[in-house]
Design an enzyme around this catalytic site. Structure first.
Site, PDB file in Angstrom:
ATOM      1  N   HIS A 118      74.613  29.781  66.212  1.00 15.04           N
ATOM      2  CA  HIS A 118      73.235  30.113  66.560  1.00 15.04           C
ATOM      3  C   HIS A 118      72.447  28.820  66.731  1.00 15.04           C
ATOM      4  O   HIS A 118      72.788  27.790  66.172  1.00 15.04           O
ATOM      5  CB  HIS A 118      72.602  30.971  65.456  1.00 15.04           C
ATOM      6  N   ASP A 123      70.977  40.988  69.241  1.00  9.78           N
ATOM      7  CA  ASP A 123      70.929  39.749  68.470  1.00  9.78           C
ATOM      8  C   ASP A 123      70.053  39.956  67.230  1.00  9.78           C
ATOM      9  O   ASP A 123      68.943  40.471  67.325  1.00  9.78           O
ATOM     10  CB  ASP A 123      70.346  38.638  69.355  1.00  9.78           C
ATOM     11  N   HIS A 124      70.554  39.569  66.075  1.00  6.98           N
ATOM     12  CA  HIS A 124      69.806  39.664  64.811  1.00  6.98           C
ATOM     13  C   HIS A 124      69.289  41.081  64.548  1.00  6.98           C
ATOM     14  O   HIS A 124      68.105  41.273  64.256  1.00  6.98           O
ATOM     15  CB  HIS A 124      68.648  38.666  64.779  1.00  6.98           C
TER      16      HIS A 124
END
Length: 287
Positions: free
Chosen positions: A206, A84-85
């Site tokens: 998100h 994630d990210h």
């Protein structure tokens, strides 16, 4: 054992439901999410931020833990392990080298041409590793694990540009925030529908914690096929730890077993939170 996200998200987009990404931070967290997903027959995405990767020891440690739990718990539903990210192309590559089958390259702070360029490099690498790729345009507001942003709506042009790289899923920022909302969320539902149709990609929402249920359902109907949940599980974990310490831990030296501190209320509350999200997202019996 691990899956990439392409089929489960395309199926979700087509079927008008969403697959949850539940961010994990330790073994108990992972076990709770896997067990509920298996019980509900729901495909699942396990998300790890770069901060969580560092905390848990690294990409290889996490892959080993997840695959070991899947084997011992006899997990048969599709499980996606997702970075994630991801803040750099290099970290995305390291995750895939370790066995991750899905990564997010977050180039949302970059100028669009540079975002496209770096995303394309990640996609090219992912194609060699049977992995899926998420990209982001616009900026999700709020703060999560060191990632800070003010809300900046994605444009249709940016979405169409980034889609040409061959990404699997698109995080187009349309009003959601990481963490808690101040006031009522204002999501761009009209843009969601337009961007989902224009790119023909599953969209990613998100900041799924704290959005009212009716808005979540509306967002799913507009093309959001992956919804990220983190804050609400963290809150469930903290609530359970607090309850155990208040009720069981005493000055006489009893109640200190870490397996009970984490595995009693915190474990129960995390499972309940994930179960509620699976029901809300419509993911049960979709594995």
């Amino acid at each position: 054992m691990l899956s990439n996200a392409k089929k489960i998200l395309n199926d979700a987009k087509k079927g008008k439901y969403a697959v949850g990404q539940y961010n994990i931070n330790n073994l108990e967290w992972t076990k709770a999410v896997l067990e509920v997903s298996q019980e509900k027959k729901a495909p699942v995405i396990l998300g790890t931020s770069e901060g969580a990767v560092k905390y848990m020891g690294g990409f290889n440690a996490i892959v080993g833990m997840v695959e070991g739990l899947m084997k011992d718990l006899k997990i048969t539903v599709p499980v996606v392990l997702h970075l994630d990210h991801g803040q750099s192309v290099e970290n995305c590559k390291k995750a895939m080298d370790a066995g991750y089958k899905s990564v997010m390259f977050d180039g949302s702070e970059l100028e669009i041409n540079e975002n496209v360029k770096r995303t394309q490099e990640v996609v090219n690498y992912a194609n060699k590793h049977n992995a899926s790729v998420e990209a982001e345009v616009g900026t999700v507001g709020g703060t999560e694990d060191g990632i800070v942003g003010g809300i900046n709506y994605a444009s249709l042009e940016e979405c169409e540009r980034i889609a040409t790289t061959g990404i699997t899923m698109l995080a187009a920022s349309l009003g959601s925030v990481h963490g808690h909302y101040e006031g009522t969320p204002k999501l761009g539902f009209k843009e969601m529908s337009k961007y989902a149709k224009a790119t023909n990609l599953p969209l990613v929402l998100h900041g799924g914690s704290g959005i009212p249920n009716d808005q979540i359902k509306k967002a799913i109907g507009c093309g959001e096929a992956k919804i990220n949940v983190n804050t609400e599980i963290q809150e469930a974990f903290a609530k359970g730890i607090r309850k155990y310490i208040e009720e069981k831990l005493d000055q006489k030296g009893t109640g200190y077993d870490p397996r009970k501190i984490i595995g009693t209320y915190a474990y129960k509350y995390m499972k309940e939170t994930v179960s509620e999200k699976i029901k809300l997202f419509g993911t049960a019996n979709k594995a």
